[in-house]
Design a protein around this motif. Structure first.
Motif, short mmCIF file in Angstrom:
data_model
loop_
_atom_site.label_atom_id
_atom_site.label_comp_id
_atom_site.label_asym_id
_atom_site.label_seq_id
_atom_site.Cartn_x
_atom_site.Cartn_y
_atom_site.Cartn_z
N LEU A 113 -20.97 25.75 2.01
CA LEU A 113 -21.92 24.98 1.19
C LEU A 113 -23.06 25.88 0.71
O LEU A 113 -23.54 25.73 -0.42
N GLY A 114 -23.46 26.83 1.56
CA GLY A 114 -24.48 27.78 1.15
C GLY A 114 -24.02 28.61 -0.06
O GLY A 114 -24.81 28.88 -0.96
N VAL A 141 -21.71 27.64 -2.27
CA VAL A 141 -21.68 26.74 -3.44
C VAL A 141 -23.08 26.72 -4.06
O VAL A 141 -23.26 26.89 -5.27
N ALA A 142 -24.09 26.53 -3.21
CA ALA A 142 -25.48 26.49 -3.69
C ALA A 142 -25.87 27.81 -4.35
O ALA A 142 -26.48 27.84 -5.42
#
Lengths: 174, 174
Positions: A144-145, A147-148
């Motif tokens: 998720l990091g 993706v961000a």
């Protein structure tokens, strides 16, 4: 939120499709630039995730599950993708990531991990003792990091183009 | 990176699929929590984008293109989604966003904007004079900002679960 394997798998199984949707339709003008020296372009983010599939998460989980005399993980090369992605297209990397992630998720599901196993420990070269549960949670948060981070580096290409809107778009200066 | 309409459309057309991949497979344990008071959950981010499709980007572009005597935009309600998303599922919001965005992209393509039109100005209630080019660039950066924000709020649900990895995962404390 407590770690539950079923929740973690929801994210781990989604990430290849997220990268495909986010990057698959973009030209190199978007995917090639980074945020400055030693930072990742969108292309680099994807290569970094691929390197992690090969060398990081599942290999480290195996070390923990084996509970051998040496439970120390190999250090992770954060810049390996500069070599490994050379000459490859975004489309090739998206396929590679999807395939490797699917294999790794199959492996993870196949283990049918118990609470006892999730509490087993390995030795992180920088962080010290870590449990399998923490390793799997970190795998999810790492996805998720990135993706961000990928969305952010893409957004920054329009830092000037938005004109006065820059003030309202904190992602452009993060 | 200079603004080019073709580049902008690549992102604008990708965003609904990015949200579908990122959120479509997640349970409420992921999508419902936010980052604290007056912050957005993943669910709120999606509702916020839907509100923008209805009231922000294309309506403001129409004001600019009309070049009427009053070119001042309506203020945007950043919290409208708290009302408008009530009782809806993530799946419903994903469908709604996809449909609205497709309509808006069709409208935008249909305008076949010239350089002259892209340079026309409107009046932002907070930022003052802005060009159509800047509005469209801000639409793109706003999309990507909310992809980043959504990934971040999801990641933060594992802030404690990752244990010592928190130090290596800056997204958890951003």
């Amino acid at each position: 939120m407590e770690f539950r394997l079923a929740d973690a798998l929801e994210v781990l199984e989604s990430t290849p499709a997220t990268f495909r949707a986010l990057m698959g339709g973009l030209s190199e003008a978007w995917t090639a630039p980074n945020e400055g020296p030693e930072t990742f372009s969108a292309f680099d983010n994807l290569g970094h995730l691929i390197h992690g599939e090969r060398t990081d998460w599942i290999p480290r989980a195996r070390i923990i599950l084996a509970q051998g005399p040496n439970r120390r993980f190999e250090p992770y090369d954060r810049f390996a993708q500069y070599r490994e992605s050379q000459g490859k297209s975004v489309a090739q990397l998206l396929d590679e990531f999807e395939r490797l992630r699917a294999e790794n998720v199959t492996t993870l599901r196949g283990w049918q991990l118990s609470e006892r196993e999730l509490a087993l420990e390995g030795e992180h070269p920088g962080l010290g003792p870590v449990t399998l549960r923490q390793l799997l949670a970190a795998w999810v948060a790492h996805d998720l990091g990135h993706v961000a981070q990928t969305a952010r580096v893409l957004a920054k290409q329009y830092r000037e183009a938005v004109g006065p809107w820059r003030e309202y778009l904190p992602v452009l200066d993060r």
